[in-house]
Write an enzyme that holds these catalytic residues in place. Structure first.
Site, PDB file in Angstrom:
ATOM      1  N   ARG A  49       0.833  -1.206   0.000  1.00  0.00           N
ATOM      2  CA  ARG A  49       0.000   0.000   0.000  1.00  0.00           C
ATOM      3  C   ARG A  49       0.864   1.252   0.000  1.00  0.00           C
ATOM      4  NH1 ARG A  49      -2.407   0.592   6.156  1.00  0.00           N
ATOM      5  NH2 ARG A  49      -0.428   0.472   7.247  1.00  0.00           N
TER       6      ARG A  49
ATOM      7  N   TYR B 127       8.969   7.251  16.137  1.00  0.00           N
ATOM      8  CA  TYR B 127       9.032   7.318  14.684  1.00  0.00           C
ATOM      9  C   TYR B 127      10.192   8.204  14.223  1.00  0.00           C
ATOM     10  CZ  TYR B 127       7.266   7.628   9.878  1.00  0.00           C
ATOM     11  OH  TYR B 127       7.120   7.552   8.505  1.00  0.00           O
TER      12      TYR B 127
END
Length: 246
Positions: free
Chosen positions: A14, A154
């Protein structure tokens, strides 16, 4: 341009990974579509590539798992004989404020985003060293350069990607292998589609070009770094961010 080349794209079911897989296939590469969660989505990517007269195979692997990653890369080499392009795109987010972030949330992001890239490079580079050729492209992020509140895990993983890229570039350069990173900004994907409208507006206000980017624009940058035109470029971070970081 990539006829006869084998390209491995992690997290290719994706978003940006899907666009990268499609782009490389459209330029002649045989693409290994790696996924972890959804075989259905990965098969859709394969069908899209084949419908456009490209060639691809689907391979499941959790890249954060060292032993599974070794088996995955070895299987690709056994099946197809070589790996010419490796794109480390697999990534997850587990956002939260630092004071409330769990150890699990930190470890999950580091393990997939940073350790996952180490794992694939660790095993693919051995084959590339034998070939005396190869292109490795790692997906970092603008937040790996600037940091971002609520994304300590992150940001750390994506900053780590930059360090890993530069270290690997120095180690592998003598054998004709280039290693570069791409740092996307806000790109129209599933990950950004869930942002509240106020957050989107505030984000766009930070982008000099005034809009989110498209996955295909990141894919085009990957294709360039994988090409012969980029043979003298290594250890670099290419920002595809509409001017956010300059």
């Amino acid at each position: 341009m990539f006829t006869g080349k084998v390209a491995v794209v992690t997290g290719a079911s994706r978003g940006i990974g899907r666009a990268i897989a499609g782009k490389l296939a459209s330029m002649g590469a045989f693409v290994i579509i790696n996924y972890n969660g959804s075989e259905e989505r990965a098969m859709e990517v394969k069908q899209e590539i084949e419908a456009a007269h490209g060639a691809a195979a689907v391979c499941q692997c959790d890249v954060s798992d060292y032993e599974k990653c070794e088996a995955f890369i070895q299987n690709v080499i056994r099946e197809y004989g070589h790996i010419d392009i490796l794109v480390n795109n697999a990534g997850v987010t587990r956002d939260g404020l630092l004071m409330k972030m769990t150890e699990e949330a930190f470890d999950q992001v580091i393990d997939t985003n940073l350790k996952g890239a180490f794992n694939t490079i660790r095993f693919a580079s051995r084959q590339m060293l034998k070939q005396k050729s190869g292109r490795i492209i790692n997906l970092s992020s603008v937040v790996g350069v600037t940091g971002n509140a609520g994304q300590a895990n992150y940001a750390a993983s994506k900053a780590g990607i930059i360090g890993l890229t530069k270290a690997a570039a120095r180690e592998l350069a003598s054998r004709g292998i280039t290693v570069n990173a791409i740092a996307p900004g806000f790109i129209e994907t599933d990950m950004t589609s869930v942002l509240p409208e106020k957050v989107r507006e505030a984000s766009v206000a930070q982008i000099p070009l005034g809009s989110f980017g498209k996955p295909e624009q990141v894919a085009a940058a990957v294709a360039f770094l994988a090409s012969e035109d980029a043979a003298y470029i290594t250890g670099q971070v290419l920002h595809v961010d509409g001017g956010m970081v300059m």
